[in-house]
Design a protein around this motif. Structure first.
Motif, mmCIF file in Angstrom:
data_model
loop_
_atom_site.group_PDB
_atom_site.id
_atom_site.type_symbol
_atom_site.label_atom_id
_atom_site.label_comp_id
_atom_site.label_asym_id
_atom_site.label_seq_id
_atom_site.Cartn_x
_atom_site.Cartn_y
_atom_site.Cartn_z
ATOM 1 N N ALA A 154 0.836 -1.201 0.000
ATOM 2 C CA ALA A 154 0.000 0.000 0.000
ATOM 3 C C ALA A 154 0.868 1.247 0.000
ATOM 4 O O ALA A 154 0.540 2.253 -0.655
ATOM 5 N N THR A 155 1.995 1.225 0.677
ATOM 6 C CA THR A 155 2.899 2.385 0.702
ATOM 7 C C THR A 155 3.464 2.663 -0.679
ATOM 8 O O THR A 155 3.539 3.822 -1.120
ATOM 9 N N GLU A 156 3.854 1.591 -1.388
ATOM 10 C CA GLU A 156 4.372 1.772 -2.749
ATOM 11 C C GLU A 156 3.304 2.326 -3.673
ATOM 12 O O GLU A 156 3.593 3.180 -4.532
ATOM 13 N N LYS A 157 2.078 1.884 -3.540
ATOM 14 C CA LYS A 157 0.988 2.410 -4.363
ATOM 15 C C LYS A 157 0.777 3.897 -4.097
ATOM 16 O O LYS A 157 0.596 4.691 -5.031
ATOM 17 N N LEU A 158 0.793 4.303 -2.802
ATOM 18 C CA LEU A 158 0.628 5.716 -2.468
ATOM 19 C C LEU A 158 1.765 6.562 -3.019
ATOM 20 O O LEU A 158 1.552 7.689 -3.501
ATOM 21 N N LEU A 159 3.008 6.059 -2.971
ATOM 22 C CA LEU A 159 4.149 6.798 -3.527
ATOM 23 C C LEU A 159 4.003 6.978 -5.034
ATOM 24 O O LEU A 159 4.305 8.060 -5.573
ATOM 25 N N GLU A 160 3.516 5.957 -5.738
ATOM 26 C CA GLU A 160 3.296 6.074 -7.183
ATOM 27 C C GLU A 160 2.236 7.114 -7.497
ATOM 28 O O GLU A 160 2.403 7.924 -8.413
ATOM 29 N N ILE A 161 1.159 7.117 -6.743
ATOM 30 C CA ILE A 161 0.087 8.107 -6.959
ATOM 31 C C ILE A 161 0.615 9.507 -6.696
ATOM 32 O O ILE A 161 0.344 10.455 -7.460
ATOM 33 N N PHE A 162 1.421 9.671 -5.629
ATOM 34 C CA PHE A 162 1.976 10.975 -5.294
ATOM 35 C C PHE A 162 2.923 11.467 -6.396
ATOM 36 O O PHE A 162 2.886 12.634 -6.798
ATOM 37 N N GLN A 189 0.944 12.618 -9.381
ATOM 38 C CA GLN A 189 0.356 13.940 -9.155
ATOM 39 C C GLN A 189 1.409 15.039 -9.299
ATOM 40 O O GLN A 189 1.136 16.102 -9.878
#
Length: 186
Positions: free
Chosen positions: A163-171, A174
């Motif tokens: 989940a952390t890697e997914k959030l970093l990709e989304i960030f 953006q």
């Protein structure tokens, strides 16, 4: 350890006649009141017979009450239950109120075999004909021949994204979108 449990009755604890499932059935079937007409130790039983016996019989029409005078004997209450069990209670020097309370207790209790050896810790009246459920009950039988870990059946932990890697990709996506907008406008 003693072997006294070998002589005990075995079975499962059950409500007598399924009491509590349908209507309530009083388990006390018959009471025999034994007393002496002259002895002083029977005074409370005699007082109960004179004052409270008729009310007890009216309140409990399903219980048969026998009165048995005996010479020079200790007064006693003999109770018989639906399952065939018997209980004898000696009432020497009891008062009228104590006799009434003991009769109330005999009426309200279920007298069954108090000492039974339990076969198992659980019991059901309707056992399953399908057998017990296990976590492998509905699994594919092809899994019996597979050598684990098999990538076809399970995703490897290295392939999964946290989940952390997914959030970093989304960030990061953006931030790149904001840079492109800033370059186009500026």
């Amino acid at each position: 350890m003693s072997n006294s449990h070998l002589f005990m009755k075995t079975g499962f604890p059950r409500a007598a006649l399924n009491n509590g499932i349908g209507r309530y059935v009083c388990q006390l079937q018959r009471v025999t009141i034994k007393f002496c007409k002259n002895n002083g130790s029977s005074r409370g039983v005699r007082d109960f017979l004179e004052h409270d016996l008729v009310n007890f019989a009216k309140e409990n029409p399903g219980i048969v009450v026998y009165v048995k005078p005996r010479r020079h004997r200790t007064p006693a209450l003999s109770a018989e239950y639906l399952n065939g069990e018997k209980q004898l209670l000696f009432c020497r020097n009891y008062t009228r109120e104590e006799v009434n309370k003991w009769l109330g207790l005999l009426r309200s209790q279920v007298r069954d075999t108090s000492a039974i050896r339990l076969r198992k810790m659980w019991h059901t009246d309707n056992p399953s004909i399908q057998g017990p459920w296990t976590p492998w009950t509905f699994r594919d039988p092809a899994q019996n021949l597979v050598e684990f870990p098999d990538p076809k059946l399970f995703k490897m932990e290295t392939e999964q994204q946290t989940a952390t890697e997914k959030l970093l990709e989304i960030f990061k996506a953006q931030q790149e979108a904001e840079r492109k907008r800033a370059n186009e406008t500026g």
